[in-house]
Write an enzyme that holds these catalytic residues in place. Structure first.
Site, mmCIF file in Angstrom:
data_model
loop_
_atom_site.group_PDB
_atom_site.id
_atom_site.type_symbol
_atom_site.label_atom_id
_atom_site.label_comp_id
_atom_site.label_asym_id
_atom_site.label_seq_id
_atom_site.Cartn_x
_atom_site.Cartn_y
_atom_site.Cartn_z
ATOM 1 N N ASP A 190 -51.106 -53.199 -0.763
ATOM 2 C CA ASP A 190 -52.082 -53.277 0.331
ATOM 3 C C ASP A 190 -52.078 -54.670 0.956
ATOM 4 O O ASP A 190 -53.125 -55.274 1.174
ATOM 5 C CB ASP A 190 -53.480 -52.925 -0.171
ATOM 6 C CG ASP A 190 -54.422 -52.487 0.964
ATOM 7 O OD1 ASP A 190 -53.909 -52.159 2.060
ATOM 8 O OD2 ASP A 190 -55.646 -52.471 0.755
ATOM 9 N N LYS A 247 -67.204 -56.632 3.968
ATOM 10 C CA LYS A 247 -67.280 -55.270 3.464
ATOM 11 C C LYS A 247 -65.905 -54.636 3.537
ATOM 12 O O LYS A 247 -65.142 -54.895 4.457
ATOM 13 C CB LYS A 247 -68.281 -54.449 4.284
ATOM 14 C CG LYS A 247 -69.712 -54.979 4.241
ATOM 15 C CD LYS A 247 -70.655 -54.115 5.069
ATOM 16 C CE LYS A 247 -72.083 -54.655 5.016
ATOM 17 N NZ LYS A 247 -73.019 -53.825 5.803
ATOM 18 N N GLY A 304 -63.331 -51.049 1.851
ATOM 19 C CA GLY A 304 -63.351 -49.663 1.444
ATOM 20 C C GLY A 304 -63.877 -49.441 0.043
ATOM 21 O O GLY A 304 -64.346 -48.355 -0.285
ATOM 22 N N PHE A 305 -63.834 -50.476 -0.799
ATOM 23 C CA PHE A 305 -64.245 -50.303 -2.185
ATOM 24 C C PHE A 305 -65.593 -50.940 -2.493
ATOM 25 O O PHE A 305 -66.087 -50.808 -3.595
ATOM 26 C CB PHE A 305 -63.183 -50.897 -3.119
ATOM 27 C CG PHE A 305 -61.839 -50.259 -2.961
ATOM 28 C CD1 PHE A 305 -61.662 -48.928 -3.245
ATOM 29 C CD2 PHE A 305 -60.759 -50.987 -2.507
ATOM 30 C CE1 PHE A 305 -60.429 -48.326 -3.100
ATOM 31 C CE2 PHE A 305 -59.521 -50.397 -2.355
ATOM 32 C CZ PHE A 305 -59.345 -49.059 -2.639
ATOM 33 N N GLY A 306 -66.172 -51.659 -1.552
ATOM 34 C CA GLY A 306 -67.465 -52.266 -1.827
ATOM 35 C C GLY A 306 -67.779 -53.418 -0.906
ATOM 36 O O GLY A 306 -67.158 -53.603 0.140
#
Length: 648
Positions: free
Chosen positions: A444, A328, A330-332
C-alpha cells in the site's frame, strides 16, 4: 634481614589493600554466542591496568581492577585469529599491536567504544557509550551502586546495528560476505566536513545530526551518535560505583546481572519463565479472536510480545481523551499524544471496531516491530484490550507526502527536495525487501502512507496490508487484492500480467514518483482522443519521453539545467518501475543505483503499455515454483477501466 622482610610484607599488604579497597572494579561479561576480545586503552600515562587486552569466551566473565582516578576507553574485538607468523589481528576493533594485549594502542574504526573518566570534575565519574566511531558489537554499561548520592544511569547500545546498517556503510566479513560484521560512520565513509564536523562545520551550531547519525540514535538512544550529541548521553555518577560491562546483553535489565564464573567458564542464568508466560497469554488472546487467518502465526505473536503494551485507559490519557486528530484512514483515526514517561510526542492510531481488524492489527504491529530504518516510521508500543486496539508510533510533524506534494505544486517545485524524498522512500523499500529480518512487502505504497519528519525525511508507514515472507521468497500467494486504486500493480488485478511479489511495491513506488513530479495533474488536450489508454496519465509522460521533450511533463515555466536533470532522472526511473510485466521492473536496490547514478547511463525504458491484459506472461519469478496468486482474471470492463483510470 627481619626489617627488610617486614618492609616487603608491609608494601605487599598495602598494595593488596589499595587494589582491593581503594580501587574500582569493572566486571566484563560476554553474553555473545562467540568469543570477544576486550581491548583497553589508558589515557593517563602514569596509571596502568593489569591487562590491556584478553580473550573472553562465550559465557565468561572477568573482573578488572581499575585505579580510582582512571581515564580511558574499553571496547570489544571480534573475529580474531593468529597468523602462521604469530601476528594476532581482529576483523573488527583491532588495535594493531599484533598481540592480544593492545599495549597502549587504540581501536580501529568502526568500533563501539566506552569512554570512562573516574573521579573527574566535582569528584564524579563520567562515562558514555559511543557509536560515533561506527559500530561492531552491542554492549551495555551498568553501574553497581553503594550508598546514596546522584542516580547513576545505564548507557549502551543493545540492538545489533549491523542488521540495519545502510548498505553503503556496511563492512562485510571475508568468510561470510552476505553478513555485515560492522557498520561504518558516515565520516569515515564519505570524508565530508558535514559528516566529520570539521572546517566550517566544526561547531555545535553548524554540525547537525545527519540521517545516518539519526538512524544510529533511533536504534541506540542511550549512546553517543555524532560529535556534538546532546549532553544527556554522557552520564555523571558520584557514588564511587563499580561497573558491569556486558557484550551482547539480552536487554538493559539483564546486563545488571553478570555471569558467574566456574573454572573459568560462566554459568548463565536466564529468567525464561516470564517471556513464556507472556507469550502463551498473547497467543491465547490472538487465537481466540481469529484463528482462521494465516497471518496470525507464532512469529507475529513473538514480535508483539517484545513491544511495550499500554492499557486503553493509558491510551486515553496519552491522547488527552482523543482531543487532537491528525488524520483518518480506512482502518481508523490517528491522534496526537504524549508518552507518559518522557513526554515525547507520538501518533496513536485507533483501529476501527469492525470484523477483520485483527488481521490488519497483527500485520501492522508484527511488521513494524521487525523494522528499524531511518526511512521507516518507528513503532513505540500498542494496545490490545478486547475490541480496543491501538498502535503507537513516532510523531511526524510535517504530515504526509500528499500534503507536501500539494503544497509544493502550488509554488515552484523544489526539485532537490523531491529527489531526496524519492531516494529516502526507495531506501526504505529496499530495506523492507532485502535487509529486514523477515522480508516485508508493503502492498500500500502511496503518498498518504509516506510521512515526513521535521527535516522532511520521508518514512514509510501504515503496514496494515503488509505481507511477511521468507527472505528468499519471490512469489506471494494471496486470497484478496490489497492496495489503493491508482497505485495497485496490474498483477494484483489479474495473474495474466504476472506474479504478485515485492515487484508490486516497485510499481506503486513508480506511481508515487510520477505523482511527486506533477505528472498526474498535467492535462494533455492533444492526447484526449477516444482511446481509454491515452487518458492514462503515465502514457502522456511516455509519449513526451519518446519525443525527447520530458520537460513538458513538469509544467514549471523556469527550470535550471540541474533541476531538469533531476526531473528527467525521476521520470525515467518511474517509467522503469511501472512496467506492466513485473519481471521488467528493477528491484529496489537497482532503483537506488539508477537514482544515484548519472543521467547519461539511464536508458529509456520500453513502453510500459505494450502489454495488454489479454497477453500471457510467465507466472514464475526467480527460482520459486510457488503459485503466484489465486485472483481471478478481470473480465468486467468496468473493473479493468478502474485500473487504467486510477482515482482515489
Amino acid at each position: 634481614m627481619v626489617e627488610g622482610f617486614l618492609l616487603m610484607m608491609f608494601l605487599l599488604v598495602s598494595h593488596l589493600f589499595v587494589l582491593g579497597v581503594m580501587s574500582r572494579n569493572f566486571t566484563i561479561d560476554n553474553k555473545c554466542d562467540y568469543t570477544v576480545w576486550p581491548g583497553i586503552l589508558t589515557m593517563a600515562t602514569d596509571l596502568s591496568l593489569s591487562t590491556t587486552g584478553f580473550s573472553l569466551k562465550k559465557g565468561e566473565s572477568r573482573v578488572i581492577y581499575v585505579p580510582p582516578s582512571w581515564t580511558g576507553r574499553l571496547w570489544g574485538r571480534s573475529l580474531c585469529s593468529t597468523s602462521s607468523t604469530g601476528n594476532f589481528s581482529c576483523a573488527t576493533g583491532d588495535c594493531g599491536s599484533g598481540k592480544i594485549e593492545c599495549s597502549g594502542a587504540g581501536a580501529s574504526s568502526p568500533t563501539t567504544i566506552i569512554d570512562f573518566t573516574l573521579d573527574g570534575p566535582n569528584d564524579e565519574d563520567y562515562y558514555d557509550v559511543t557509536v560515533s566511531y561506527g559500530y561492531n558489537l552491542p554492549l551495555v554499561v551498568v553501574p553497581r551502586l553503594s550508598g546514596s548520592g546522584r542516580t547513576c544511569s545505564t548507557v549502551g547500545c543493545v540492538v545489533n546495528l549491523n542488521k540495519t546498517c545502510p548498505s553503503e556503510l556496511r563492512v562485510m566479513g571475508s568468510s561470510n560476505k552476505e553478513q555485515p560484521i560492522a557498520c561504518m560512520n558516515a565520516c569515515d565513509k564519505f570524508g565530508l566536513p558535514e559528516f566529520c564536523c570539521y572546517g566550517e562545520y566544526g561547531t555545535p551550531e553548524k554540525c547537525k545530526p545527519t540521517l545516518y547519525s539519526k538512524n544510529f540514535k533511533n536504534e541506540c538512544p542511550l549512546a553517543y551518535s555524532y560529535a556534538y550529541d546532546d549532553s544527556n548521553t554522557t552520564v555523571r555518577c558520584s557514588n564511587l560505583a563499580n561497573y558491569i560491562i556486558t557484550f551482547c546483553p539480552n536487554d538493559i535489565s539483564s546486563a545488571s546481572q553478570p555471569s558467574k564464573e566456574t573454572n573459568g567458564r560462566t554459568k548463565r542464568v536466564t529468567a525464561a519463565a516470564l517471556p513464556i508466560v507472556i507469550m502463551i497469554f498473547v497467543v491465547i488472546i490472538l487465537r481466540t479472536k481469529n484463528e482462521r487467518e494465516s497471518d496470525w502465526n507464532d512469529q507475529n505473536v513473538e514480535a508483539v510480545v517484545m513491544l511495550k503494551r499500554y492499557s486503553y485507559t493509558r491510551i486515553k490519557k496519552m491522547t488527552n481523551s482523543f482531543a487532537h486528530v491528525l488524520g483518518k484512514g480506512g482502518f481508523g483515526i490517528v491522534y496526537k499524544g504524549k508518552l507518559p514517561d518522557r513526554g515525547r510526542d507520538v501518533a496513536v492510531k485507533i483501529l476501527k471496531e469492525t470484523e477483520g481488524n485483527g488481521e490488519e492489527f497483527i500485520n501492522e504491529v508484527a511488521s513494524m516491530s521487525r523494522t528499524s530504518h531511518v526511512n521507516i516510521v518507528s513503532l513505540l508500543g500498542f494496545c490490545y484490550e478486547r475490541n480496543k486496539k491501538a498502535i503507537i508510533y513516532e510523531y511526524m510533524p510535517k504530515g504526509s507526502l500528499d500534503k507536501f506534494i500539494s503544497k509544493n505544486m502550488s509554488t515552484k517545485r523544489d526539485w532537490e527536495r523531491l529527489y531526496d524524498i524519492a531516494i529516502g522512500v526507495s531506501r526504505g523499500l529496499e530495506y523492507l525487501h532485502n535487509r529486514c529480518v523477515t522480508r516485508i512487502v508493503h502492498f500500500d505504497i502511496k503518498p498518504q502512507n509516506i510521512l515526513m519528519d521535521e527535516n522532511l525525511c520521508p518514512k514509510i508507514s501504515d503496514f496494515g496490508l503488509a505481507k511477511l515472507c521468507k527472505n528468499k521468497e519471490s512469489i506471494i500467494s494471496m486470497l484478496h487484492m490489497r492496495g489503493t486504486f491508482g497505485y495497485i500493480s496490474p498483477e494484483m488485478f489479474s495473474k495474466n500480467f504476472g506474479a504478485v511479489s515485492h515487484k508490486s511495491d516497485v510499481y506503486s513506488y513508480g506511481m508515487v514518483v510520477l505523482e511527486m513530479i506533477g505528472a498526474k495533474n498535467i492535462e494533455r488536450v492533444e492526447y484526449s482522443g477516444s482511446n481509454n489508454s491515452s487518458k492514462y496519465f503515465p502514457d502522456w509522460v511516455y509519449k513526451d519521453c519518446e519525443r525527447g521533450d520530458i520537460s513538458r511533463t513538469f509544467g514549471d515555466s523556469i527550470i535550471t539545467d540541474e533541476e531538469e536533470k533531476i526531473a528527467k532522472k525521476l521520470v525515467l526511473v518511474a517509467l522503469w518501475c511501472i512496467q506492466m510485466n513485473p519481471s521488467d521492473r528493477p528491484p529496489m536496490i537497482k532503483v537506488i543505483e539508477m537514482l544515484e547514478g548519472n543521467l547519461e547511463a539511464l536508458q529509456v525504458p520500453p513502453n510500459p503499455f505494450l502489454l495488454s491484459p489479454g497477453a500471457t506472461v510467465p507466472e514464475t519469478l526467480g527460482d520459486s515454483n510457488e503459485t503466484s496468486t489465486v485472483l481471478e482474471t478481470l473480465e468486467d470492463s468496468n473493473e479493468t477501466s478502474a485500473f487504467f483510470n486510477p482515482s482515489h
